[in-house]
Write a protein that holds these residues in place. Sequence first.
Motif, short mmCIF file in Angstrom:
data_model
loop_
_atom_site.label_atom_id
_atom_site.label_comp_id
_atom_site.label_asym_id
_atom_site.label_seq_id
_atom_site.Cartn_x
_atom_site.Cartn_y
_atom_site.Cartn_z
N PRO A 34 7.99 -2.39 59.49
CA PRO A 34 7.02 -1.71 58.83
C PRO A 34 6.57 -0.56 59.55
O PRO A 34 5.77 0.38 58.75
N ASP A 35 7.19 -0.16 60.59
CA ASP A 35 6.60 1.05 61.26
C ASP A 35 7.68 1.70 62.27
O ASP A 35 8.11 2.84 61.98
N SER A 36 8.12 1.23 63.40
CA SER A 36 8.93 2.02 64.21
C SER A 36 9.99 0.94 64.53
O SER A 36 10.14 -0.06 64.44
N LEU A 37 11.20 1.65 65.18
CA LEU A 37 12.27 0.90 65.86
C LEU A 37 11.88 -0.12 66.97
O LEU A 37 12.43 -1.11 66.90
N SER A 38 10.93 0.27 67.60
CA SER A 38 10.41 -0.41 68.61
C SER A 38 10.17 -1.98 68.34
O SER A 38 10.15 -3.22 68.82
#
Length: 119
Positions: free
Chosen positions: A99-103
């Motif tokens: 939903p936001d970043s690769l992390s």
Amino acid sequence: MPYKVSTIICLLISLQAHAQVRPYTVRGELLSTRATKAYLIYADPGTGQKTMDSCVVKDGKFLFKGTVNIPARAFVRSHPDQGSIDLYLEPGQIKIYSPDSLSSAIIEGGNVNIVTSMY
């Protein structure tokens, strides 16, 4: 538990070692990101040769295609937000979703990725 993961990975690698070079696809979708570029970085398990591929992130989506004959440990990094995720590059389709970043992404697809995500 790490012994089990290593044993399973080695078994899967040895089973696929005699296979032909086969295509892989890494398809990513980051719903809310500043990323404009993604990088796929891995070393060939047989030769140790490092490879870096890049692609444009458009509307949060990116795609890498290539060929491998055995699973290779890899990571995908995004720019400029510098998020990253480790995975095993292997024949077939691999999906990365967040939903936001690769992390904070989830990996779907690939036998080795499924086994390693269990531990």
